[in-house]
Design a protein around this motif. Sequence first.
Motif, PDB file in Angstrom:
ATOM      1  N   THR A 186       0.820  -1.211   0.000  1.00 27.39           N
ATOM      2  CA  THR A 186       0.000   0.000   0.000  1.00 27.39           C
ATOM      3  C   THR A 186       0.855   1.263   0.000  1.00 27.39           C
ATOM      4  O   THR A 186       1.909   1.311   0.647  1.00 27.39           O
ATOM      5  CB  THR A 186      -0.918   0.008   1.237  1.00 27.39           C
ATOM      6  N   VAL A 187       0.363   2.281  -0.692  1.00 28.67           N
ATOM      7  CA  VAL A 187       0.952   3.616  -0.596  1.00 28.67           C
ATOM      8  C   VAL A 187       0.159   4.395   0.450  1.00 28.67           C
ATOM      9  O   VAL A 187      -1.056   4.572   0.312  1.00 28.67           O
ATOM     10  CB  VAL A 187       0.905   4.351  -1.948  1.00 28.67           C
ATOM     11  N   HIS A 188       0.843   4.822   1.479  1.00 27.76           N
ATOM     12  CA  HIS A 188       0.203   5.555   2.574  1.00 27.76           C
ATOM     13  C   HIS A 188       0.472   7.047   2.403  1.00 27.76           C
ATOM     14  O   HIS A 188       1.613   7.494   2.579  1.00 27.76           O
ATOM     15  CB  HIS A 188       0.736   5.092   3.924  1.00 27.76           C
ATOM     16  N   PHE A 189      -0.559   7.813   2.060  1.00 32.84           N
ATOM     17  CA  PHE A 189      -0.423   9.268   2.021  1.00 32.84           C
ATOM     18  C   PHE A 189      -0.580   9.767   3.454  1.00 32.84           C
ATOM     19  O   PHE A 189      -1.611   9.558   4.085  1.00 32.84           O
ATOM     20  CB  PHE A 189      -1.478   9.884   1.100  1.00 32.84           C
ATOM     21  N   ILE A 190       0.464  10.404   3.945  1.00 34.19           N
ATOM     22  CA  ILE A 190       0.527  10.755   5.359  1.00 34.19           C
ATOM     23  C   ILE A 190       0.692  12.262   5.523  1.00 34.19           C
ATOM     24  O   ILE A 190       1.627  12.853   4.974  1.00 34.19           O
ATOM     25  CB  ILE A 190       1.711  10.041   6.048  1.00 34.19           C
ATOM     26  N   GLY A 191      -0.194  12.864   6.288  1.00 33.80           N
ATOM     27  CA  GLY A 191      -0.039  14.279   6.602  1.00 33.80           C
ATOM     28  C   GLY A 191       1.132  14.472   7.541  1.00 33.80           C
ATOM     29  O   GLY A 191       1.116  13.979   8.670  1.00 33.80           O
ATOM     30  N   ALA A 192       2.144  15.191   7.061  1.00 35.23           N
ATOM     31  CA  ALA A 192       3.347  15.408   7.868  1.00 35.23           C
ATOM     32  C   ALA A 192       3.192  16.584   8.816  1.00 35.23           C
ATOM     33  O   ALA A 192       4.123  16.916   9.558  1.00 35.23           O
ATOM     34  CB  ALA A 192       4.547  15.643   6.956  1.00 35.23           C
ATOM     35  N   GLY A 193       2.015  17.212   8.794  1.00 36.13           N
ATOM     36  CA  GLY A 193       1.814  18.361   9.657  1.00 36.13           C
ATOM     37  C   GLY A 193       2.605  19.558   9.161  1.00 36.13           C
ATOM     38  O   GLY A 193       3.086  19.593   8.025  1.00 36.13           O
ATOM     39  N   PRO A 194       2.783  20.565  10.004  1.00 41.14           N
ATOM     40  CA  PRO A 194       3.474  21.781   9.585  1.00 41.14           C
ATOM     41  C   PRO A 194       4.978  21.615   9.450  1.00 41.14           C
ATOM     42  O   PRO A 194       5.670  22.536   9.027  1.00 41.14           O
ATOM     43  CB  PRO A 194       3.123  22.770  10.693  1.00 41.14           C
ATOM     44  N   GLY A 195       5.490  20.465   9.819  1.00 36.05           N
ATOM     45  CA  GLY A 195       6.913  20.204   9.636  1.00 36.05           C
ATOM     46  C   GLY A 195       7.646  19.719  10.861  1.00 36.05           C
ATOM     47  O   GLY A 195       8.693  19.080  10.754  1.00 36.05           O
ATOM     48  N   ALA A 196       7.131  19.999  12.048  1.00 30.28           N
ATOM     49  CA  ALA A 196       7.799  19.579  13.275  1.00 30.28           C
ATOM     50  C   ALA A 196       7.687  18.071  13.470  1.00 30.28           C
ATOM     51  O   ALA A 196       6.632  17.481  13.230  1.00 30.28           O
ATOM     52  CB  ALA A 196       7.200  20.292  14.483  1.00 30.28           C
ATOM     53  N   ALA A 197       8.771  17.461  13.921  1.00 27.52           N
ATOM     54  CA  ALA A 197       8.815  16.012  14.064  1.00 27.52           C
ATOM     55  C   ALA A 197       7.851  15.495  15.125  1.00 27.52           C
ATOM     56  O   ALA A 197       7.466  14.322  15.097  1.00 27.52           O
ATOM     57  CB  ALA A 197      10.236  15.564  14.393  1.00 27.52           C
ATOM     58  N   ASP A 198       7.450  16.349  16.064  1.00 25.91           N
ATOM     59  CA  ASP A 198       6.558  15.902  17.139  1.00 25.91           C
ATOM     60  C   ASP A 198       5.107  16.324  16.920  1.00 25.91           C
ATOM     61  O   ASP A 198       4.291  16.253  17.832  1.00 25.91           O
ATOM     62  CB  ASP A 198       7.058  16.406  18.498  1.00 25.91           C
ATOM     63  N   LEU A 199       4.771  16.767  15.705  1.00 27.29           N
ATOM     64  CA  LEU A 199       3.384  17.112  15.398  1.00 27.29           C
ATOM     65  C   LEU A 199       2.792  16.177  14.355  1.00 27.29           C
ATOM     66  O   LEU A 199       1.965  16.565  13.542  1.00 27.29           O
ATOM     67  CB  LEU A 199       3.284  18.567  14.923  1.00 27.29           C
ATOM     68  N   LEU A 200       3.215  14.919  14.388  1.00 22.95           N
ATOM     69  CA  LEU A 200       2.606  13.869  13.574  1.00 22.95           C
ATOM     70  C   LEU A 200       1.671  13.054  14.459  1.00 22.95           C
ATOM     71  O   LEU A 200       1.853  12.990  15.680  1.00 22.95           O
ATOM     72  CB  LEU A 200       3.665  12.941  12.973  1.00 22.95           C
ATOM     73  N   THR A 201       0.681  12.428  13.845  1.00 21.10           N
ATOM     74  CA  THR A 201      -0.198  11.565  14.616  1.00 21.10           C
ATOM     75  C   THR A 201       0.530  10.274  14.989  1.00 21.10           C
ATOM     76  O   THR A 201       1.543   9.911  14.388  1.00 21.10           O
ATOM     77  CB  THR A 201      -1.461  11.204  13.824  1.00 21.10           C
ATOM     78  N   VAL A 202      -0.013   9.566  15.972  1.00 17.47           N
ATOM     79  CA  VAL A 202       0.546   8.273  16.370  1.00 17.47           C
ATOM     80  C   VAL A 202       0.498   7.301  15.190  1.00 17.47           C
ATOM     81  O   VAL A 202       1.440   6.542  14.945  1.00 17.47           O
ATOM     82  CB  VAL A 202      -0.233   7.702  17.577  1.00 17.47           C
ATOM     83  N   ARG A 203      -0.590   7.343  14.435  1.00 20.22           N
ATOM     84  CA  ARG A 203      -0.705   6.468  13.268  1.00 20.22           C
ATOM     85  C   ARG A 203       0.366   6.791  12.232  1.00 20.22           C
ATOM     86  O   ARG A 203       0.967   5.896  11.642  1.00 20.22           O
ATOM     87  CB  ARG A 203      -2.087   6.617  12.634  1.00 20.22           C
ATOM     88  N   ALA A 204       0.604   8.078  11.999  1.00 19.54           N
ATOM     89  CA  ALA A 204       1.620   8.476  11.027  1.00 19.54           C
ATOM     90  C   ALA A 204       2.998   7.962  11.416  1.00 19.54           C
ATOM     91  O   ALA A 204       3.748   7.444  10.584  1.00 19.54           O
ATOM     92  CB  ALA A 204       1.647   9.991  10.901  1.00 19.54           C
ATOM     93  N   VAL A 205       3.324   8.083  12.686  1.00 18.72           N
ATOM     94  CA  VAL A 205       4.630   7.613  13.162  1.00 18.72           C
ATOM     95  C   VAL A 205       4.767   6.105  12.957  1.00 18.72           C
ATOM     96  O   VAL A 205       5.812   5.607  12.523  1.00 18.72           O
ATOM     97  CB  VAL A 205       4.829   7.995  14.642  1.00 18.72           C
ATOM     98  N   ALA A 206       3.710   5.366  13.258  1.00 15.52           N
ATOM     99  CA  ALA A 206       3.754   3.911  13.092  1.00 15.52           C
ATOM    100  C   ALA A 206       3.928   3.528  11.627  1.00 15.52           C
ATOM    101  O   ALA A 206       4.696   2.613  11.298  1.00 15.52           O
ATOM    102  CB  ALA A 206       2.485   3.285  13.662  1.00 15.52           C
ATOM    103  N   LEU A 207       3.244   4.217  10.729  1.00  9.03           N
ATOM    104  CA  LEU A 207       3.356   3.916   9.306  1.00  9.03           C
ATOM    105  C   LEU A 207       4.741   4.261   8.772  1.00  9.03           C
ATOM    106  O   LEU A 207       5.304   3.535   7.947  1.00  9.03           O
ATOM    107  CB  LEU A 207       2.285   4.680   8.523  1.00  9.03           C
ATOM    108  N   LEU A 208       5.296   5.371   9.231  1.00 11.17           N
ATOM    109  CA  LEU A 208       6.652   5.728   8.805  1.00 11.17           C
ATOM    110  C   LEU A 208       7.661   4.669   9.247  1.00 11.17           C
ATOM    111  O   LEU A 208       8.554   4.281   8.474  1.00 11.17           O
ATOM    112  CB  LEU A 208       7.049   7.087   9.393  1.00 11.17           C
ATOM    113  N   ALA A 209       7.513   4.197  10.465  1.00  9.08           N
ATOM    114  CA  ALA A 209       8.446   3.192  10.980  1.00  9.08           C
ATOM    115  C   ALA A 209       8.333   1.865  10.247  1.00  9.08           C
ATOM    116  O   ALA A 209       9.311   1.116  10.130  1.00  9.08           O
ATOM    117  CB  ALA A 209       8.204   2.983  12.476  1.00  9.08           C
ATOM    118  N   ALA A 210       7.131   1.581   9.710  1.00 10.61           N
ATOM    119  CA  ALA A 210       6.896   0.276   9.087  1.00 10.61           C
ATOM    120  C   ALA A 210       7.081   0.273   7.568  1.00 10.61           C
ATOM    121  O   ALA A 210       7.061  -0.795   6.957  1.00 10.61           O
ATOM    122  CB  ALA A 210       5.476  -0.190   9.424  1.00 10.61           C
ATOM    123  N   SER A 211       7.262   1.444   6.965  1.00 12.77           N
ATOM    124  CA  SER A 211       7.333   1.525   5.505  1.00 12.77           C
ATOM    125  C   SER A 211       8.783   1.508   5.026  1.00 12.77           C
ATOM    126  O   SER A 211       9.564   2.370   5.418  1.00 12.77           O
ATOM    127  CB  SER A 211       6.645   2.800   5.007  1.00 12.77           C
TER     128      SER A 211
END
Length: 249
Positions: free
Chosen positions: A2-27
């Motif tokens: 799957t291609v996961h389109f993920i909102g990275a937020g305004p750019g700060a590393a700590d303003l991603l959702t928990v789901r986004a962080v999990a998908l980044l770690a698994a992709s």
Amino acid sequence: MTVHFIGAGPGAADLLTVRAVALLAASPVCLYAGTYLDPGVLGHCAPDAELIDTQHLDLDQITEHLVRAHESGRDVARLCSGDPSLYSALTEQTRRLDAHGVPWDVTPGVPAYAAAAALLGAELTVPEVVQSVVLTRAQARSTAMPDTEALAGFAATGATLVLHLAITRIRTLAAELVADYGADCPVAVVYRASQPGQLVLRGTLAGIADQVEAAGLRQAAVILVGKAMSGTVSCAQSHLYDPARTRHR
């Protein structure tokens, strides 16, 4: 895969959702727009992930990377600045993936206007002052705006106006908005909200362009216009919290 389109937020590393962080770690593959992201966001990716900066790629080249990863059995994290629902080219990319039979999904992110409002400590909808927010953009080197979406039409409503992709045209736009909002209407410009080097400029439609030009801002900024931008605006008490409102137990 799957291609996961993920909102990275305004750019700060700590303003991603928990789901986004999990998908980044698994992709195993991550495509990102290096122009707008704090490099710390990529710290959520696996150490051996393939990282591809898309800032110099066109949509055909981006699609090639996405399809190739799918064909090799690898999930892809496709990072979008802010939230994918706004100015992310999500429609163009997903239609191309559909044509190739590549599955995709979307994970929302913190939109730039919300990060800007948070930095300003501003509510964009103040009771009995303004209850609508218009998210729009300016047209310069970009696709044409629909005829029905002229800036003057939005300005006539008096809503809180949030302009994306407009910072290089702020002098022209401010002059156009004066007719409906008034020269003394408060304005805030927020550059790279939540990132190192973030900058906030406050002023009025009469003078904000001078500040922006003096600061040399050319990208990655949102413009917020309206009465809600005043730190001293008075407002009515919200009906939701009014002690006179009947509350059912």
